[in-house]
Design a protein around this motif. Sequence first.
Motif, PDB file in Angstrom:
ATOM      1  N   GLN A 105       0.833  -1.214   0.000  1.00  0.00           N
ATOM      2  CA  GLN A 105       0.000   0.000   0.000  1.00  0.00           C
ATOM      3  C   GLN A 105       0.864   1.259   0.000  1.00  0.00           C
ATOM      4  OE1 GLN A 105      -2.190  -0.793   3.619  1.00  0.00           O
ATOM      5  NE2 GLN A 105      -4.086  -1.155   2.481  1.00  0.00           N
ATOM      6  N   ILE A 106       1.852   1.281   0.862  1.00  0.00           N
ATOM      7  CA  ILE A 106       2.716   2.455   0.984  1.00  0.00           C
ATOM      8  C   ILE A 106       3.494   2.681  -0.309  1.00  0.00           C
ATOM      9  CG2 ILE A 106       4.737   3.377   2.200  1.00  0.00           C
ATOM     10  CD1 ILE A 106       3.542   1.976   4.757  1.00  0.00           C
ATOM     11  N   ALA A 107       4.044   1.613  -0.862  1.00  0.00           N
ATOM     12  CA  ALA A 107       4.783   1.738  -2.132  1.00  0.00           C
ATOM     13  C   ALA A 107       3.886   2.295  -3.222  1.00  0.00           C
ATOM     14  CB  ALA A 107       5.355   0.383  -2.543  1.00  0.00           C
ATOM     15  N   ASN A 108       2.650   1.826  -3.291  1.00  0.00           N
ATOM     16  CA  ASN A 108       1.721   2.312  -4.320  1.00  0.00           C
ATOM     17  C   ASN A 108       1.359   3.778  -4.126  1.00  0.00           C
ATOM     18  OD1 ASN A 108       1.336   0.215  -6.248  1.00  0.00           O
ATOM     19  ND2 ASN A 108       0.272  -0.956  -4.679  1.00  0.00           N
ATOM     20  N   ILE A 109       1.236   4.214  -2.897  1.00  0.00           N
ATOM     21  CA  ILE A 109       0.960   5.637  -2.644  1.00  0.00           C
ATOM     22  C   ILE A 109       2.135   6.474  -3.171  1.00  0.00           C
ATOM     23  CG2 ILE A 109       0.644   7.419  -0.879  1.00  0.00           C
ATOM     24  CD1 ILE A 109      -0.775   5.203   0.832  1.00  0.00           C
ATOM     25  N   PHE A 110       3.346   6.052  -2.844  1.00  0.00           N
ATOM     26  CA  PHE A 110       4.522   6.779  -3.342  1.00  0.00           C
ATOM     27  C   PHE A 110       4.590   6.754  -4.866  1.00  0.00           C
ATOM     28  CE2 PHE A 110       6.626   6.411   0.937  1.00  0.00           C
ATOM     29  CZ  PHE A 110       6.880   7.763   1.112  1.00  0.00           C
ATOM     30  N   LEU A 111       4.315   5.611  -5.460  1.00  0.00           N
ATOM     31  CA  LEU A 111       4.330   5.524  -6.927  1.00  0.00           C
ATOM     32  C   LEU A 111       3.296   6.461  -7.538  1.00  0.00           C
ATOM     33  CD1 LEU A 111       4.802   1.693  -7.265  1.00  0.00           C
ATOM     34  CD2 LEU A 111       6.357   3.420  -8.202  1.00  0.00           C
ATOM     35  N   ASP A 112       2.125   6.545  -6.924  1.00  0.00           N
ATOM     36  CA  ASP A 112       1.084   7.464  -7.407  1.00  0.00           C
ATOM     37  C   ASP A 112       1.545   8.923  -7.322  1.00  0.00           C
ATOM     38  OD1 ASP A 112      -0.582   5.306  -7.929  1.00  0.00           O
ATOM     39  OD2 ASP A 112      -1.796   5.583  -6.111  1.00  0.00           O
ATOM     40  N   CYS A 113       2.449   9.207  -6.364  1.00  0.00           N
ATOM     41  CA  CYS A 113       3.007  10.560  -6.224  1.00  0.00           C
ATOM     42  C   CYS A 113       4.104  10.838  -7.247  1.00  0.00           C
ATOM     43  CB  CYS A 113       3.587  10.746  -4.822  1.00  0.00           C
ATOM     44  SG  CYS A 113       2.373  10.798  -3.497  1.00  0.00           S
ATOM     45  N   GLY A 114       4.591   9.787  -7.895  1.00  0.00           N
ATOM     46  CA  GLY A 114       5.653   9.951  -8.875  1.00  0.00           C
ATOM     47  C   GLY A 114       7.032   9.554  -8.387  1.00  0.00           C
ATOM     48  N   ALA A 115       7.121   8.909  -7.239  1.00  0.00           N
ATOM     49  CA  ALA A 115       8.420   8.517  -6.691  1.00  0.00           C
ATOM     50  C   ALA A 115       9.136   7.530  -7.610  1.00  0.00           C
ATOM     51  CB  ALA A 115       8.238   7.904  -5.307  1.00  0.00           C
ATOM     52  N   LYS A 116      10.453   7.704  -7.701  1.00  0.00           N
ATOM     53  CA  LYS A 116      11.304   6.808  -8.485  1.00  0.00           C
ATOM     54  C   LYS A 116      12.458   6.272  -7.649  1.00  0.00           C
ATOM     55  CE  LYS A 116      10.223   8.752 -12.917  1.00  0.00           C
ATOM     56  NZ  LYS A 116      10.550   9.668 -13.952  1.00  0.00           N
ATOM     57  N   TYR A 117      12.639   6.833  -6.469  1.00  0.00           N
ATOM     58  CA  TYR A 117      13.707   6.421  -5.564  1.00  0.00           C
ATOM     59  C   TYR A 117      13.055   5.981  -4.249  1.00  0.00           C
ATOM     60  CZ  TYR A 117      16.448   9.052  -8.914  1.00  0.00           C
ATOM     61  OH  TYR A 117      16.992   9.522 -10.079  1.00  0.00           O
ATOM     62  N   PHE A 118      13.473   4.818  -3.771  1.00  0.00           N
ATOM     63  CA  PHE A 118      12.863   4.230  -2.575  1.00  0.00           C
ATOM     64  C   PHE A 118      13.943   3.725  -1.628  1.00  0.00           C
ATOM     65  CE2 PHE A 118       9.864   3.963  -5.958  1.00  0.00           C
ATOM     66  CZ  PHE A 118       8.621   4.133  -5.386  1.00  0.00           C
ATOM     67  N   ILE A 119      13.665   3.851  -0.328  1.00  0.00           N
ATOM     68  CA  ILE A 119      14.530   3.235   0.669  1.00  0.00           C
ATOM     69  C   ILE A 119      13.653   2.545   1.709  1.00  0.00           C
ATOM     70  CG2 ILE A 119      14.798   5.403   1.957  1.00  0.00           C
ATOM     71  CD1 ILE A 119      17.673   4.295   2.694  1.00  0.00           C
ATOM     72  N   PHE A 120      13.855   1.252   1.829  1.00  0.00           N
ATOM     73  CA  PHE A 120      13.225   0.461   2.886  1.00  0.00           C
ATOM     74  C   PHE A 120      14.253   0.460   4.013  1.00  0.00           C
ATOM     75  CE2 PHE A 120      11.002  -0.780  -0.877  1.00  0.00           C
ATOM     76  CZ  PHE A 120       9.724  -1.123  -0.461  1.00  0.00           C
ATOM     77  N   GLU A 121      13.971   1.247   5.031  1.00  0.00           N
ATOM     78  CA  GLU A 121      14.983   1.595   6.011  1.00  0.00           C
ATOM     79  C   GLU A 121      14.826   0.842   7.334  1.00  0.00           C
ATOM     80  OE1 GLU A 121      16.656   5.645   8.144  1.00  0.00           O
ATOM     81  OE2 GLU A 121      14.902   5.796   6.859  1.00  0.00           O
ATOM     82  N   THR A 122      15.963   0.438   7.882  1.00  0.00           N
ATOM     83  CA  THR A 122      16.062  -0.164   9.207  1.00  0.00           C
ATOM     84  C   THR A 122      15.192  -1.423   9.322  1.00  0.00           C
ATOM     85  OG1 THR A 122      16.254   2.131   9.968  1.00  0.00           O
ATOM     86  CG2 THR A 122      16.239   0.448  11.650  1.00  0.00           C
ATOM     87  N   GLN A 123      15.285  -2.266   8.336  1.00  0.00           N
ATOM     88  CA  GLN A 123      14.479  -3.489   8.296  1.00  0.00           C
ATOM     89  C   GLN A 123      15.087  -4.569   9.192  1.00  0.00           C
ATOM     90  OE1 GLN A 123      11.497  -3.552   6.446  1.00  0.00           O
ATOM     91  NE2 GLN A 123      12.016  -1.387   6.293  1.00  0.00           N
ATOM     92  N   ALA A 124      14.226  -5.463   9.678  1.00  0.00           N
ATOM     93  CA  ALA A 124      14.658  -6.571  10.528  1.00  0.00           C
ATOM     94  C   ALA A 124      14.460  -7.918   9.841  1.00  0.00           C
ATOM     95  CB  ALA A 124      13.899  -6.550  11.851  1.00  0.00           C
ATOM     96  N   GLU A 125      13.810  -7.895   8.684  1.00  0.00           N
ATOM     97  CA  GLU A 125      13.572  -9.111   7.906  1.00  0.00           C
ATOM     98  C   GLU A 125      13.367  -8.707   6.449  1.00  0.00           C
ATOM     99  OE1 GLU A 125       9.911 -11.000   9.240  1.00  0.00           O
ATOM    100  OE2 GLU A 125       9.183  -9.056   9.897  1.00  0.00           O
TER     101      GLU A 125
END
Length: 171
Positions: A105-125
């Motif tokens: 859901q979050i990725a799709n919201i960003f994509l709808d905004c036009g995002a092209k750069y993503f960081i999945f930060e401080t992940q544990a898995e």
Amino acid sequence: MFFDGAFGTYYHEITGKDEPCEFANLYAPEKVLYIHRQYIQAGAKAIRTNTFGVNSMLCQTQEEMQELIKAGYELGCAAAKESGAKVFADIGYIDSEEAEKEYLQIANIFLDCGAKYFIFETQAEYEPFVKAIAAIKERCAEAVIIVSFAVMPDGYTKKGLYYKDLIYAAA
């Protein structure tokens, strides 16, 4: 690429407020712009949106989540506009049974905004955001995706995963 620093830490330092800094995207956008611009002036060539903690644990509704993400992305873009700094959609670790669905859901919201750069930060898995990464690449083949894992000194995440196994899985 030289990134900005810890947004929340800086926000709390200059405001003295203990509330989640992500709400400033809506209620104190001038503070968000100020912080982004300070990092850019210090030499950052990439900034992360003020959205690290935006998920169902922070937000009351899906609409609130969407508002915070959209505002956070727009503010990042406004701050970076003149400098040419890259704006990374910041997606923090989600520790819930619905994590896979939320990442998507979050990725799709960003994509709808036009995002092209993503960081999945401080992940544990790794597994919960695999579908989100696939969706990002499907909708935006030129997307740049960075993943960072939070590992303790013993080499394990709080989910008990060893750092070498995470590197192998992410490769």
